[in-house]
Design an enzyme around this catalytic site. Sequence first.
Site, PDB file in Angstrom:
ATOM      1  CG  ASP A 118      -2.304  -0.932   1.052  1.00  0.00           C
ATOM      2  OD1 ASP A 118      -2.068  -1.697   0.314  1.00  0.00           O
ATOM      3  OD2 ASP A 118      -3.109  -0.621   1.754  1.00  0.00           O
ATOM      4  CG  ASN A 152      -8.778  -3.424  -1.491  1.00  0.00           C
ATOM      5  OD1 ASN A 152      -9.508  -2.256  -1.330  1.00  0.00           O
ATOM      6  ND2 ASN A 152      -9.198  -4.381  -0.912  1.00  0.00           N
ATOM      7  CG  ASP A 192      -7.500  -0.643  10.780  1.00  0.00           C
ATOM      8  OD1 ASP A 192      -8.753  -0.557  10.135  1.00  0.00           O
ATOM      9  OD2 ASP A 192      -6.414  -0.005   9.973  1.00  0.00           O
ATOM     10  CD  GLU A 238      -8.131  -3.233   4.087  1.00  0.00           C
ATOM     11  OE1 GLU A 238      -9.138  -2.891   4.563  1.00  0.00           O
ATOM     12  OE2 GLU A 238      -6.820  -2.955   4.212  1.00  0.00           O
ATOM     13  CG  HIS A 256      -4.051  -6.391   5.394  1.00  0.00           C
ATOM     14  ND1 HIS A 256      -3.416  -5.185   6.031  1.00  0.00           N
ATOM     15  CD2 HIS A 256      -5.169  -5.983   5.079  1.00  0.00           C
ATOM     16  CE1 HIS A 256      -4.017  -4.262   6.120  1.00  0.00           C
ATOM     17  NE2 HIS A 256      -5.261  -4.467   5.546  1.00  0.00           N
ATOM     18  NE  ARG A 257      -5.558  -3.253   9.273  1.00  0.00           N
ATOM     19  CZ  ARG A 257      -4.263  -3.078   9.775  1.00  0.00           C
ATOM     20  NH1 ARG A 257      -3.355  -4.044  10.364  1.00  0.00           N
ATOM     21  NH2 ARG A 257      -3.568  -2.037   9.154  1.00  0.00           N
ATOM     22  CE  LYS A 312      -5.145  -3.009   1.415  1.00  0.00           C
ATOM     23  NZ  LYS A 312      -5.311  -1.904   2.426  1.00  0.00           N
TER      24      LYS A 312
END
Length: 419
Positions: free
Chosen positions: A47, A89, A308, A336, A379-380, A405
């Site tokens: 990113d 993204n 997040d 995302e 990713h998370r 990311k």
Amino acid sequence: MLEIKPRNIANAQITVPGSKSYTHRILIASGLSDGLCTIENALKSEDTLLTLGALKHLGVKTDVNDNNITIHGTKGILSPCDTPVYLGNSGTSVRLLTAVAALGKGTYTLTGTERMAERPIQDLLDALRQMGVSACSVNNNGCPPLEITGGEIKGGKVGLKCKISSQYLSALLLIAPYTREGLEITVTEGPVSKPYIDMTVDVMKQLNVELARDGYNFFNIPGKQVYKAGSYLVESDCSNAGYFWAAAAVTGGTVKVRGISRDSRQGDVRLTEVFETMGCKVVQEKDGLVVSGGKLSATEVDMADMPDMVPTLAVVAAFAEGTTVIKNVAHLKAKESDRLTSVATELSKMGIQATCTDTGLIIRGGNPHGAEIDTYNDHRIAMCFAVAGLSVPGVFIRDEKCVEKSFPNFWEVFEELKN
Ligand SMILES: O=C(O)C1=C[C@@H](OP(=O)(O)O)[C@@H](O)[C@H](O)C1
Ligand SMILES: C=C(OP(=O)(O)O)C(=O)O
């Protein structure tokens, strides 16, 4: 697909990369500054490299070295660009650079992945239009791809809805000093994710720009200012630290994340406070913030300022006694993946009762079992479910590379979680 093996973590010490949010902001402010900027400990991930690449498209000269990134500021004089600027993204890149493009020359097209084409930005486009900028969603659905026509911006009063994303406000704040008469921004809804606004203001002040504010609802930024070039050190990423504190919570071990202070403006550091209320011990040491797991009990918590960290908290809640209620996070649907649905679906696969409401999650703690976890290019989701695998056998993470990311060396650092 990657299998995560359970392990005991007695006393681990971890280093995470630089903050993603600070890196995006300092790259942009440096690109608009009046000279040579040197940025240390910048996050080099998918990113942030997209933001850097976009700045190059806009005529900013950059050098990525092993130890730092150097940026030659343009004083806000940007180049035209007739090829579409691809931003994957990365919501932060798209939202912040939409405003930056409005300072440029000619029409810029900003595009991204299929999922990006579902992530809303209309409220920011509306605000830019109030400022006289031509800014539209190509498919007329309030989402990217976008067409923005740059030019001199007069400034003045602008109203902004900020219930879906704080990034709209950060975007306007970052370009406000480059307007002729300055901006008076009134936030008419929200903002959600407030600490990200503080990070934006922090970067602006560090680069010597003046602004006045009344909480999170009114901002007055004088025009005709330029960011002052200099050296900048990016602090460690608290969101990424969260996975390792969560690892301590679910295994009962102790993890220090180096270089993190409880006083950080990154809101996600406050996940440690939530873990404290759930039964963990948190200690600030000189060189890092340490979490030790204990017997976990459920919590009821408003996570609007820490969106997040919701997936991470949800995974820890699966191991806690009682029912955890996570409130005020409708904005997670526009990330995302739709993170309320992704988290509830994957926890259910692990045998945990997890329900999404319109604005949050309800998780009944229990004894999760292993499962193959779908990661939805998010990713998370990959990183937080890996944490569950430290405590129960049979957790497999599909498409584990999506961590790039925000945390390209996540799996290497994760391997350091041992005695
Ligand atoms: O400005 C930023 O750097 C970010 C703001 C937050 O988004 P929202 O404001 O859309 O919640 C956060 O989720 C994202 O990861 C980074
Ligand atoms: C939501 C996130 O990022 P972005 O909005 O920049 O895509 C994230 O990193 O969790």
